[in-house]
Design a protein around this motif. Structure first.
Motif, PDB file in Angstrom:
ATOM      1  N   SER A 279       0.835  -1.201   0.000  1.00 43.37           N
ATOM      2  CA  SER A 279       0.000   0.000   0.000  1.00 43.37           C
ATOM      3  C   SER A 279       0.868   1.248   0.000  1.00 43.37           C
ATOM      4  O   SER A 279       2.059   1.202   0.348  1.00 43.37           O
ATOM      5  CB  SER A 279      -0.921   0.003   1.213  1.00 43.37           C
ATOM      6  N   ALA A 280       0.251   2.356  -0.354  1.00 46.97           N
ATOM      7  CA  ALA A 280       0.988   3.622  -0.339  1.00 46.97           C
ATOM      8  C   ALA A 280       1.445   3.975   1.063  1.00 46.97           C
ATOM      9  O   ALA A 280       2.545   4.509   1.258  1.00 46.97           O
ATOM     10  CB  ALA A 280       0.102   4.737  -0.913  1.00 46.97           C
ATOM     11  N   VAL A 283       4.674   2.142   1.994  1.00 41.72           N
ATOM     12  CA  VAL A 283       5.866   2.579   1.263  1.00 41.72           C
ATOM     13  C   VAL A 283       6.211   4.030   1.590  1.00 41.72           C
ATOM     14  O   VAL A 283       7.366   4.360   1.885  1.00 41.72           O
ATOM     15  CB  VAL A 283       5.669   2.404  -0.255  1.00 41.72           C
ATOM     16  N   PHE A 311       3.093  -1.626  -9.535  1.00 39.76           N
ATOM     17  CA  PHE A 311       2.721  -0.870  -8.342  1.00 39.76           C
ATOM     18  C   PHE A 311       1.536   0.037  -8.681  1.00 39.76           C
ATOM     19  O   PHE A 311       1.350   0.429  -9.841  1.00 39.76           O
ATOM     20  CB  PHE A 311       3.897  -0.034  -7.842  1.00 39.76           C
ATOM     21  N   SER A 312       0.765   0.386  -7.672  1.00 34.64           N
ATOM     22  CA  SER A 312      -0.403   1.232  -7.912  1.00 34.64           C
ATOM     23  C   SER A 312       0.022   2.611  -8.400  1.00 34.64           C
ATOM     24  O   SER A 312       1.092   3.115  -8.027  1.00 34.64           O
ATOM     25  CB  SER A 312      -1.241   1.352  -6.634  1.00 34.64           C
ATOM     26  N   ASP A 314      -1.274   5.496  -7.661  1.00 29.47           N
ATOM     27  CA  ASP A 314      -1.221   6.460  -6.557  1.00 29.47           C
ATOM     28  C   ASP A 314       0.107   6.375  -5.812  1.00 29.47           C
ATOM     29  O   ASP A 314       0.684   7.397  -5.429  1.00 29.47           O
ATOM     30  CB  ASP A 314      -2.374   6.220  -5.579  1.00 29.47           C
ATOM     31  N   LEU A 315       0.591   5.156  -5.609  1.00 29.32           N
ATOM     32  CA  LEU A 315       1.869   4.989  -4.905  1.00 29.32           C
ATOM     33  C   LEU A 315       3.008   5.602  -5.707  1.00 29.32           C
ATOM     34  O   LEU A 315       3.858   6.321  -5.159  1.00 29.32           O
ATOM     35  CB  LEU A 315       2.125   3.506  -4.645  1.00 29.32           C
ATOM     36  N   SER A 318       3.032   9.241  -5.597  1.00 28.10           N
ATOM     37  CA  SER A 318       3.408   9.723  -4.266  1.00 28.10           C
ATOM     38  C   SER A 318       4.915   9.795  -4.086  1.00 28.10           C
ATOM     39  O   SER A 318       5.399  10.480  -3.178  1.00 28.10           O
ATOM     40  CB  SER A 318       2.804   8.815  -3.190  1.00 28.10           C
TER      41      SER A 318
END
Length: 511
Positions: A279-280, A283, A311-312, A314-315, A318
């Protein structure tokens, strides 16, 4: 009677002094803790009650009020137990006198009065060193070695509440912390060596440049080419950590409660490899109680993201701010925490879902599938990756070659020399790596001759580079010149740096 005992609270990787004020009054029996205390601190009421009774003392059957000052600062953690218990005993008159104002307590109590280890002791000791000279820290025996790293602070270890009470009542000496049990020369597993990697000279060169200037790298190529193997060997060519880097990194692991009590020093550069489903928050950092994420645990080391597009989104987005600012700020309703995030990012990916796009093997993906896969990596994130390296499949001749390639030890010699040059050049700045130079330092130390400017102008127009890409190319060229022990940036250095910025155009801008 009123008693005051000193302890500390953690805010990110920093610690702040807190006073535990205990007042015992006549009235109906009650035990209240005020001062923005978390649930873990409020549960200390039952732990301290049992610990005091099982240590041979009487728990006051009166109205007890505990205030944690300053009252507007959010308090988290179980390390307040020891200070609360001692404050109650002093306020109840069961201890002859109070503790000296220079003493700070931290420790979690078990029901039998034993003092358990707690996270964050190193940040507390470092804060006492800088803000409270001459202060003493009383801590659990399990945190003995962690506190001993800060030689300037006098620290004492206790295993049971009775030991601290005996010190206050009978002036029995406490046991000072000691590094005698710590073996700095303990056996280590042999780190992986670049000599074990067959072929891939171009990728090895890129990783050597990355290690010298602390640049970020993207490796792209079909599966089985050795991208993961190459990334895992990057720490072997990075210099040993300095004492300051060791304390910086160990402090983060202390807050995250990830230290080995027998070997609490983080003396090797971290190599963090989060899973693609992470998840963000895990990380980047976060949670109800903000905790450091993988990017902070990789401080002064390497963060490796394998299969980057998996990886997502959003991550990945970020990561943009930490890659620029080298810190990550996590805001919550009652507090804002800042964690360091100074690391080298190494990412690897396939060029398409099947992995064969652009290679000798047949690609089974449609153009739409390839475009959708590559589009998961945004342009702004690509701009922040200094070196783009193609890692092709190994040929049979290279794989069966008997002669070993260049070892990590030989590569590290050149990295150490290049870093020494950078540290000397940037001595008056708050940074010491080429990749960290600001605009003023870049303009001063990355001057290009006319021929280099013409080459870079042609590449800038042809590849559609952004201003950030231009700056990254210049900084990489500066690092290449340092590796070659050249004072000025030559045209061949710029040419090599441009070569490491062309792959994003091959894949992302391909028809």
């Amino acid at each position: 009677m009123l008693s005051i005992v000193n302890t500390m609270v953690l805010t990110g990787v920093e610690a702040r002094a807190v006073q535990v004020e205990v007042d015992i009054q006549n009235g109906l029996p009650a035990f209240e803790i005020v001062g923005l205390a978390s649930a873990a601190i409020k549960e200390a009421r039952e732990r301290t009650r049992s610990a005091i009774k099982n240590s041979g003392y009487e728990f006051p059957n009166r109205k007890i009020i505990v205030n944690l000052a300053p009252a507007d600062l959010k308090k988290e953690g179980s390390h307040f137990d020891l200070a609360v218990a001692v404050g109650i005993l002093i306020a109840a008159g069961q201890l002859n006198c109070g503790l000296p104002p220079t003493f700070f307590l931290a420790g979690e109590l078990s029901l039998n009065g034993a003092v358990k280890a707690v996270p964050g002791i190193l940040p507390m000791a470092l804060e006492l060193q800088s803000s409270f000279p001459g202060a003493c820290l009383v801590l659990p025996a399990g945190n003995n070695l962690e506190a001993a790293m800060v030689h300037e602070v006098t620290s004492y270890r206790i295993a049971h509440l009775k030991e601290l009470c005996a010190f206050v009542n009978d002036d029995r000496p406490l046991r000072p912390v000691s590094m005698e049990d710590y073996d700095e020369n303990r056996a280590h597993l042999e780190p992986p060596d670049f000599a074990e990697v067959k072929g891939q000279a171009h990728a090895k060169r890129a990783l050597q440049i990355a290690a010298a200037g602390l640049h970020n790298v993207l490796m792209i190529g079909p599966p089985g080419g050795g991208k993961t193997m190459l990334a895992g060997r990057l720490p072997s060519i990075m210099p040993d950590m300095s004492r300051q880097e060791i304390l910086e990194t160990t402090r983060i692991y202390s807050v995250a409660n990830l230290l080995d009590s027998n070997h609490p020093l983080i003396i090797t550069r971290p190599f963090r490899t989060p899973h693609k489903n992470a998840s963000a928050a895990s990380v980047i950092g976060g949670g109800r109680i903000p905790r450091p994420g993988e990017i902070s645990l990789a401080q002064n080391g390497v963060l490796f993201l394998d299969e980057l597009p998996e990886f997502s989104r959003d991550l990945l987005e970020s990561l943009r701010q930490p890659l620029e600012d080298r810190v990550v700020t996590i805001a919550r309703a009652q507090s804002t925490v800042t964690y360091p995030a100074d690391f080298s990012l190494i990412a690897s990916m396939n060029p398409c879902p099947c992995g064969n796009f652009g290679s000798e093997q047949e690609c089974r993906c449609t153009p739409l599938q390839i475009h959708k896969y590559l589009s998961k990596i945004s342009g702004p994130l690509l701009d922040r990756l200094d070196l783009h390296v193609e890692v092709p499949r190994i040929k049979y001749v290279e794989l069966t070659e008997v002669r070993n390639s260049e070892s990590s030890r030989d590569m590290r010699v050149r990295v150490d020399q290049a870093r020494e040059v950078q540290h000397h050049r940037l001595a008056g700045y708050p940074f010491c790596f080429n990749s960290r130079m600001n605009t003023r330092a870049t303009r001063r130390y990355c001057a290009l001759d006319r021929e280099s400017q013409q080459m870079l102008k042609h590449a800038f127009d042809r590849f559609g580079m952004s201003a950030r890409s231009y700056e990254r190319v210049v900084k990489v060229a500066r690092t290449i010149a340092d590796l070659e022990r050249e004072e000025n940036i030559m045209v061949e250095h710029v040419a090599e740096a441009i070569q490491f910025r062309s792959l994003d155009r091959k894949y992302w801008h391909s028809p």
